[in-house]
Motif scaffolding. Sequence first.
Motif, PDB file in Angstrom:
ATOM      1  N   ASP A  43     -52.137   3.823 -31.878  1.00 28.43           N
ATOM      2  CA  ASP A  43     -53.391   3.089 -31.824  1.00 28.43           C
ATOM      3  C   ASP A  43     -54.227   3.585 -30.651  1.00 28.43           C
ATOM      4  O   ASP A  43     -53.713   3.750 -29.547  1.00 28.43           O
ATOM      5  CB  ASP A  43     -53.137   1.590 -31.648  1.00 28.43           C
ATOM      6  CG  ASP A  43     -52.697   0.942 -32.956  1.00 28.43           C
ATOM      7  OD1 ASP A  43     -52.279  -0.219 -32.910  1.00 28.43           O
ATOM      8  OD2 ASP A  43     -52.764   1.609 -34.003  1.00 28.43           O
ATOM      9  N   PRO A  44     -55.531   3.843 -30.845  1.00 29.57           N
ATOM     10  CA  PRO A  44     -56.365   4.347 -29.762  1.00 29.57           C
ATOM     11  C   PRO A  44     -56.756   3.279 -28.761  1.00 29.57           C
ATOM     12  O   PRO A  44     -57.492   3.561 -27.832  1.00 29.57           O
ATOM     13  CB  PRO A  44     -57.603   4.866 -30.505  1.00 29.57           C
ATOM     14  CG  PRO A  44     -57.689   4.018 -31.734  1.00 29.57           C
ATOM     15  CD  PRO A  44     -56.253   3.738 -32.121  1.00 29.57           C
ATOM     16  N   LEU A  45     -56.255   2.040 -28.943  1.00 26.81           N
ATOM     17  CA  LEU A  45     -56.600   0.952 -28.058  1.00 26.81           C
ATOM     18  C   LEU A  45     -58.105   0.869 -27.879  1.00 26.81           C
ATOM     19  O   LEU A  45     -58.635   1.085 -26.790  1.00 26.81           O
ATOM     20  CB  LEU A  45     -55.896   1.130 -26.691  1.00 26.81           C
ATOM     21  CG  LEU A  45     -54.370   1.235 -26.743  1.00 26.81           C
ATOM     22  CD1 LEU A  45     -53.802   1.416 -25.352  1.00 26.81           C
ATOM     23  CD2 LEU A  45     -53.748   0.024 -27.407  1.00 26.81           C
ATOM     24  N   PRO A 106     -61.397   7.725 -34.197  1.00 26.06           N
ATOM     25  CA  PRO A 106     -61.437   8.455 -32.919  1.00 26.06           C
ATOM     26  C   PRO A 106     -60.337   8.031 -31.953  1.00 26.06           C
ATOM     27  O   PRO A 106     -59.929   6.869 -31.911  1.00 26.06           O
ATOM     28  CB  PRO A 106     -62.817   8.093 -32.356  1.00 26.06           C
ATOM     29  CG  PRO A 106     -63.613   7.597 -33.514  1.00 26.06           C
ATOM     30  CD  PRO A 106     -62.625   6.941 -34.422  1.00 26.06           C
ATOM     31  N   LEU A 107     -59.869   8.994 -31.187  1.00 28.38           N
ATOM     32  CA  LEU A 107     -58.887   8.774 -30.132  1.00 28.38           C
ATOM     33  C   LEU A 107     -59.502   9.172 -28.798  1.00 28.38           C
ATOM     34  O   LEU A 107     -60.371  10.048 -28.735  1.00 28.38           O
ATOM     35  CB  LEU A 107     -57.626   9.603 -30.382  1.00 28.38           C
ATOM     36  CG  LEU A 107     -56.828   9.302 -31.647  1.00 28.38           C
ATOM     37  CD1 LEU A 107     -55.817  10.407 -31.898  1.00 28.38           C
ATOM     38  CD2 LEU A 107     -56.130   7.960 -31.521  1.00 28.38           C
ATOM     39  N   HIS A 133     -64.154  12.368 -23.712  1.00 26.99           N
ATOM     40  CA  HIS A 133     -64.643  12.511 -25.073  1.00 26.99           C
ATOM     41  C   HIS A 133     -63.780  11.673 -26.005  1.00 26.99           C
ATOM     42  O   HIS A 133     -62.760  11.114 -25.593  1.00 26.99           O
ATOM     43  CB  HIS A 133     -64.592  13.979 -25.533  1.00 26.99           C
ATOM     44  CG  HIS A 133     -65.513  14.894 -24.785  1.00 26.99           C
ATOM     45  ND1 HIS A 133     -65.198  15.430 -23.557  1.00 26.99           N
ATOM     46  CD2 HIS A 133     -66.743  15.382 -25.108  1.00 26.99           C
ATOM     47  CE1 HIS A 133     -66.199  16.199 -23.143  1.00 26.99           C
ATOM     48  NE2 HIS A 133     -67.136  16.183 -24.062  1.00 26.99           N
ATOM     49  N   LEU A 134     -64.184  11.612 -27.256  1.00 22.06           N
ATOM     50  CA  LEU A 134     -63.346  11.075 -28.320  1.00 22.06           C
ATOM     51  C   LEU A 134     -63.095  12.203 -29.303  1.00 22.06           C
ATOM     52  O   LEU A 134     -63.960  13.060 -29.527  1.00 22.06           O
ATOM     53  CB  LEU A 134     -64.035   9.906 -29.035  1.00 22.06           C
ATOM     54  CG  LEU A 134     -64.406   8.692 -28.192  1.00 22.06           C
ATOM     55  CD1 LEU A 134     -65.041   7.610 -29.078  1.00 22.06           C
ATOM     56  CD2 LEU A 134     -63.214   8.137 -27.446  1.00 22.06           C
ATOM     57  N   VAL A 135     -61.910  12.223 -29.891  1.00 22.53           N
ATOM     58  CA  VAL A 135     -61.567  13.275 -30.852  1.00 22.53           C
ATOM     59  C   VAL A 135     -61.038  12.636 -32.133  1.00 22.53           C
ATOM     60  O   VAL A 135     -60.291  11.659 -32.097  1.00 22.53           O
ATOM     61  CB  VAL A 135     -60.536  14.263 -30.279  1.00 22.53           C
ATOM     62  CG1 VAL A 135     -61.171  15.148 -29.216  1.00 22.53           C
ATOM     63  CG2 VAL A 135     -59.330  13.528 -29.700  1.00 22.53           C
TER      64      VAL A 135
END
Length: 289
Positions: A43-45, A106-107, A133-135
């Motif tokens: 989970d990217p929280l 996104p992560l 950034h987000l990926v």
Amino acid sequence: MRETSTSRTRAASRLSRLATLLVLSTSALLAIAGPARAAAPMDPLPADIPDYQAALDLVRSADVRATVCSFLSAPLPDGTGPGATQSLPDKADPCEGIPAFTVNDPLALNEITPGFVAGTSLPIATEAIKLSHLVSALNAPVNGRNATVMLAPTDGGGWHLAAVRDGDSDAAYAGKATVGTLVFTEPQIRGWYQLKLTTVEPLNDQARQGLNGQSSVSLSDYQKLVKARYADKLPGSEYDTAGMSSGYGAASRTEGAPSSTPVVVGGSVAALALAGGVFALRRRRNTDA
């Protein structure tokens, strides 16, 4: 006295039953919450990511999808040099002939801060690491090829498309973050690390080299290592102003760029750049493990 003793016994019994009930209730809640978190350790929280809904909307947008299709529709450049370019096909529908795909949520892509490198920030997570950034990688390869969408923060809030890069290593490493740990990158060497409380552990070969072959170091000792590597190369340093390199933290310079200007962020085999309305595919040297 017998009545007083009996009353105390009953009160103690009630308290005991109440304590047992609270313990069982807490255990039940943990039993419910625990597997839910364990079932989704990547989970990217999003609570830690500002404007996360805006980022979700962007990676699911038609514009980002069209940009990814344009990227995937072109073969890798023939040139082997880092600056090799190739124009993308000009199609009315960029996704024509491209198999169906989706872009994952996104992560967070975290990196070490200039203050941490300079030694002016404390060796603690909140000062050493920042969200850069987000990926978002594709859910599956398309024609044997994967790609990663990179978002950068926009001045005033929100996110914009910064680049589309070949491969999914950035998202794969970012996805290794779990509850209680933090994953971050040292972008100058493409090193990926995991921070567990105050212990830094390498996740790829570049990171292991960055720790001089050690399996782990304290965050304080890691700060000494990066300070020795980059403190004299920060923006504004003689090394930077002399044009010998882009200086430390070049990847974050995409912040504030307009959403119609994806730019290359180095490190992958290929990345899609849009400058002045002209698409180009640039080959980058792959240094990931």
